[in-house]
Structure formats: C-alpha cells, structure tokens
Design a protein around this motif. Structure first.
Motif, PDB file in Angstrom:
ATOM      1  N   ASN A   1       0.818  -1.221   0.000  1.00 42.05           N
ATOM      2  CA  ASN A   1       0.000   0.000   0.000  1.00 42.05           C
ATOM      3  C   ASN A   1       0.848   1.267   0.000  1.00 42.05           C
ATOM      4  O   ASN A   1       0.588   2.210  -0.747  1.00 42.05           O
ATOM      5  N   ALA A   2       1.878   1.291   0.849  1.00 44.69           N
ATOM      6  CA  ALA A   2       2.672   2.503   1.014  1.00 44.69           C
ATOM      7  C   ALA A   2       3.454   2.871  -0.237  1.00 44.69           C
ATOM      8  O   ALA A   2       3.806   4.037  -0.430  1.00 44.69           O
ATOM      9  N   ASP A   3       3.711   1.886  -1.106  1.00 46.08           N
ATOM     10  CA  ASP A   3       4.536   2.126  -2.287  1.00 46.08           C
ATOM     11  C   ASP A   3       3.733   2.242  -3.571  1.00 46.08           C
ATOM     12  O   ASP A   3       4.289   2.585  -4.619  1.00 46.08           O
ATOM     13  N   TYR A   4       2.418   1.959  -3.482  1.00 45.91           N
ATOM     14  CA  TYR A   4       1.676   1.820  -4.735  1.00 45.91           C
ATOM     15  C   TYR A   4       1.534   3.132  -5.502  1.00 45.91           C
ATOM     16  O   TYR A   4       1.636   3.146  -6.733  1.00 45.91           O
ATOM     17  N   GLU A   5       1.274   4.216  -4.816  1.00 51.74           N
ATOM     18  CA  GLU A   5       1.072   5.472  -5.531  1.00 51.74           C
ATOM     19  C   GLU A   5       2.287   5.830  -6.374  1.00 51.74           C
ATOM     20  O   GLU A   5       2.155   6.244  -7.531  1.00 51.74           O
ATOM     21  N   THR A   6       3.472   5.639  -5.807  1.00 49.08           N
ATOM     22  CA  THR A   6       4.695   5.924  -6.563  1.00 49.08           C
ATOM     23  C   THR A   6       4.823   5.008  -7.766  1.00 49.08           C
ATOM     24  O   THR A   6       5.139   5.448  -8.878  1.00 49.08           O
ATOM     25  N   LYS A   7       4.571   3.711  -7.562  1.00 49.76           N
ATOM     26  CA  LYS A   7       4.648   2.758  -8.670  1.00 49.76           C
ATOM     27  C   LYS A   7       3.622   3.095  -9.754  1.00 49.76           C
ATOM     28  O   LYS A   7       3.926   3.087 -10.954  1.00 49.76           O
TER      29      LYS A   7
END
Length: 539
Positions: A124-130
């Motif tokens: 969840n914490a990395d998804y926006e960047t990906k």
C-alpha cells in the motif's frame, strides 16, 4: 461520475475518496437505465438473484449470511479469458503472497479465468509511486488499479483507458450479470467526458465507521458486551470505566473525531443546500460542539497517551493486544480484526454508533462508494469483451461458485469445509491475497465462516445506522481547485483541530481557521461544486 465536457472543467473524480452520494435516479432493476448527466445511461442495475440472505439489505445496506450455501450457484459457464496472458498492477494491503510459480491458488485462478493473470503488486505505502511511474512511462498493463484520488482522473481515464460505454451503458451490461449487480452509485465514479472508462471496485456501507469494541474485554469489566450509548456523556462515562492507566489499558486508540462530528449532527463531506450552494463539514455551525466533545475525551484521560503520534498499525496492535478496549474504524476492519485474532480466546468485536452530543440529532456518514476504478488500457491487445468478462467473473457475489473460489480457493488446499463453511487453511491465508478484489468485486456481504455471530452483530449495528445515513453531495463532482489544493489548505485545519482537542489552542480561534481555509481555496471549491452539480442534470 456525472458528465459534462472536460472543456467546461466542472466534472471529474478527484473527489471520489471523500464519500458516496446516492443521487436521484430511477429504482433498481426497472430497466430504464440511470442517467449520469447528459445523454449517458449508466449500466442498468439488475440485482443478481442469488443466495437468499438471512439478514437482508438493499442497494445500500449489506446482506448478511449465517452460512455459505451448500450448492453455490455457477454463474459463469465458460472461462472468460482468451488464452493469452492478462497483466494487472495493484496495491496489496498485507504481505506479498507467493508468486504465481509457487502459488497453487493463483494457478487455479488462471485456469478458471482462462488466461494467465500476470499481477504486479506493491505494498500500500509504495503503490502510488509505482502507479505514477507506470503512468508517466506509458508502459501500462492490460488492467490498471486506478486510485480514486488520482489528480485529473477524468483526463487520465479518457487518455489511457478503453471507452466501455457501448458494452455497459443501459441494458448492454446484461451481458455481464455480475457487473449488472453493481448499483448506479458505483458506476457514477467511472464516467468521464460522457463515457464509461472503467469498472468499479465497490465499498460504500462496508466503509461506514463505528466505534469498534472488544466485547470480551467489556464483559470482563462487567459491562454489557453489546452496550449502546445514546448520549455523549454516557460514552465518556463508558470510556472512563474501561480505562486503567496503572495497567496500561485505555478505552480508545485515538480520538473518534468523525464519530464526534456525527454526534453533533454534522453532515458528511460536502453538503448541498436547497439553494444549490455547497458547504464543507468543517464550516458547519456545530463543529465547535464536536471539538468540545473530542476535548472531553482528552481531558478524561481515556486515550492512549501516544494516540496522536501512533500510526494505524500501532493502533491496531493496541486493540488486538487488549491495551485498548475500543477502536474507531470501518466494518471492513471489524471483519479483519475477527479474522486476524482467531487464536485469541474469546476475542470478539462489537460496534457502537454515534450517540447524541448535547441533544443534537446524530447522523451516520455513508462510506466512500469506491475503493478504486479498474481501467483497461487503450493499448491492450485484448478485446473489451474479454477484459469485461474477467471483471464480471471477479464481481461474483456471495453464494456463487465463483465467489467461493476467488475468496477461499480450492477445497483441500486453501480451505476446508466446516459444514458448508469454507475455513481457510494456513496455505490459504498465505496464497489467496493476490489482489483479485482490486480488479473488480461484489458489494460486501456480512459473513464470517464458522461464526454466524459476527455477521449477526454487524447487521444489528447496520440497522441502527440505516435511518440517518448522510451522504457526501460532492461525490462524482469535479472541482479543479479541490484537485490541486485540497490537501494544502486542509492540513492546517486538521492540525488546528488536534491542537484544540488537546487544549493547546482555544476553540475561539476556530472561525479564523475556517476563514483562512475559505480564502485559500475552500470558497472556490464550493463554487465549482455548485457549478458542477448544476451542469450535471442531477436532481
């Protein structure tokens, strides 16, 4: 989302995360098609005639079930895939599961779908960047988990995703019965420029927030485990009774701010008045009363001392570990707590709805309509029919064979049966969470395999909320200013509220805080939402 030309810049979906609105429309299943403004007919809502619920809901309230049907309905006779791999990018809320080569559940789903599902996952914490990186690169998978808070979502949808209107508008959706089972409030969020550009991942009532209680801890303290309070004073007294600082146990993991807003009778999100004007809940005349209610909890010493700095994971540990008797979260979290604590003797969760503060008529805020939108890349080599067929399979509702497989896997591998209930095995716990629910999903059902008491309690709490639901009138309406500035101008408001609740600032300063918010863009957002609503053609 309602329609108007993007040139007029008054509609879009940056506001989707703020909540859901049940705008005026024809009745469910009447075949007329729901309009989304302009000439677009939303997919005709046709409830799936499946397993009869033990506790019936409706197009907003959720159905509840004691057990899983012994003979699940088979609604998809042939695998919908075309034999070629289908790629998908998504977030994952828990641990990343075993990858396809080492995951028999994933392999079973590939067989059922008829195409290999190549799923790229991120925490969840990395998804926006990906997600933003993939969008910027133009290297898009066939199916895309698009967050509802994406800036200029209408532009993104129309620029990168297939136009699905001819396949879904009006009665055309009948080719996909499980998708037709999704009501118009979900589809409204998938429209841009007068066209349908994705399929919804529905939430709505399952994201209603309540005060979750540890029934076992309440009972150990001599409190009715299903206690309900009708006034805020009673709630504060209950919190005092459950707090034992010397034992490092506290009533609450954090201040239930939105519960206080509801207790003070403050409408959800953006509210549209009879004259067509919009106001945000932070502007409501009862906000000072809500802050007073929250301050009472702080002054009573019933909050964990670290509640203002702890993250969500820490708060969940407090609740699960028993150092807090109450948490503030959604029905989804309720079920997760029950699932994650099966090994804790007597662990049991209940819910308290917002009581009245100082005689106000409390309301219950309706949760956000969508978790995300799944768009189909305009550059995909798959046909729209193939991708919609896969989404239709994954939208299978409770009581179907497809639901049983996608949620619980294969009997003897990912689950075993207790009577007719699928009980996850240790393998199932590890293997099933590959993100299928973010391609498409059915409305949540209250159900807990092996323990019908959980859905019975959840439905009972739902019944206490149903008559005073408050929707966010800003759902599906686009404001460019909100898209660009909402976080910037709202953060000082939240900071000021926290300081006032803790006694670090005077409540008398609150009108000045709101005035600054309005001057910095809040007033313009209200004007843009009013323009958007007028242009939408909605009642």
């Amino acid at each position: 989302m309602v329609h108007i030309s993007r040139r007029e810049a008054v509609l879009g979906a940056a506001a989707l995360g703020a909540g859901a609105a049940l705008s005026a429309c024809s009745g469910p299943g009447d075949g007329s098609g729901q309009t989304a403004g302009g000439d677009l007919a939303l997919p005709t809502y046709t409830p799936f005639d499946g397993a009869p619920p033990d506790w019936p809901g409706d197009d907003v309230l959720l159905d509840g079930y004691r057990t899983y049907p012994a003979d699940p309905i088979v609604g998809v006779e042939e695998p919908p895939g075309d034999g070629e791999p289908v790629s998908f990018i998504t977030n994952i809320p828990g641990a990343i599961p075993p990858q396809m080569a080492d995951n028999p559940f994933w392999q079973a789903m590939n067989t059922a779908i008829g195409s290999e599902l190549r799923i790229e996952m991120a925490p969840n914490a990395d998804y926006e960047t990906k997600f933003q990186t993939r969008i910027a690169s133009g290297d898009l998978p066939d199916m895309i988990n698009i967050p509802v808070t994406t800036p200029d979502l209408p532009g993104l949808l129309s620029a990168t995703c297939m136009d699905l209107t001819e396949h879904l508008s009006g009665d055309a959706v009948s080719a996909y019965p499980y998708l037709a089972n999704l009501g118009p409030e979900y589809w409204r969020g998938c429209v841009a420029d007068g066209a349908i550009y994705g399929v919804p991942v529905p939430r709505l009532f399952s994201r209603n927030f309540v005060v979750l209680t540890r029934r076992d801890l309440l009972q150990a303290r001599g409190v009715d485990p299903d206690v309900q309070v009708t006034t805020w004073d009673e709630f504060v007294d209950l919190c005092r009774e459950l707090t034992r600082p010397a034992e490092n146990t506290w009533a609450l993991t954090r201040v239930p701010a939105n519960i206080a807003h509801m207790a003070a009778g403050i409408p959800n999100g953006w509210h549209r008045a009879e004259d067509g004007s919009f106001t945000h809940y932070i502007e409501h005349e009862n906000m000072t009363a809500s802050l007073e209610a929250q301050a009472q909890l702080f002054e009573a010493g019933v909050l964990n001392p670290d509640s203002f700095v702890a993250n969500a994971s820490t708060r969940k540990e407090w609740f699960s570990g028993g150092s807090a008797a109450m948490d503030y979260d959604s029905f989804i979290a309720w079920t997760q707590y029950e699932s994650e604590n099966l090994g804790t003797p007597d662990f049991s969760v209940g819910g308290i709805v917002a009581p009245s503060y100082q005689g106000a008529e409390p309301v219950q805020w309706l949760g956000g309509a969508l978790n995300n939108i799944t768009g189909f890349s305009a550059d995909s080599s798959h046909s729209a029919e193939t991708l919609l067929g896969i989404a239709n399979y994954l939208a299978a509702p409770f009581g179907t064979a497809e639901y049983l497989l996608k949620k619980y896997g294969v009997r003897g591998e990912q689950h075993e049966l207790d009577g007719t209930d699928p009980i996850p095995t240790s393998r199932g716990v590890q293997e099933v969470g590959i993100g299928l629910q973010y391609i498409c999903d059915a409305p949540t059902a209250y159900y807990f395999p092996g323990d019908p008491g959980v859905p019975e309690r959840q439905h009972a709490v739902q019944e206490r909320m149903k008559d005073v639901l408050s929707k966010d009138d800003g759902y599906g309406l686009y404001s460019a200013t909100r898209d660009q500035k909402a976080a910037e101008i709202e953060t000082p408001v939240w900071d000021a509220m926290n300081e006032m609740v803790q006694g670090r600032r005077s409540l008398s300063e609150y009108p000045d805080v709101v005035a600054t918010w309005r001057e910095n863009g809040g007033a313009r957002i209200a004007e843009e939402l009013a323009e958007a609503h007028e242009a939408s053609g909605l009642a």
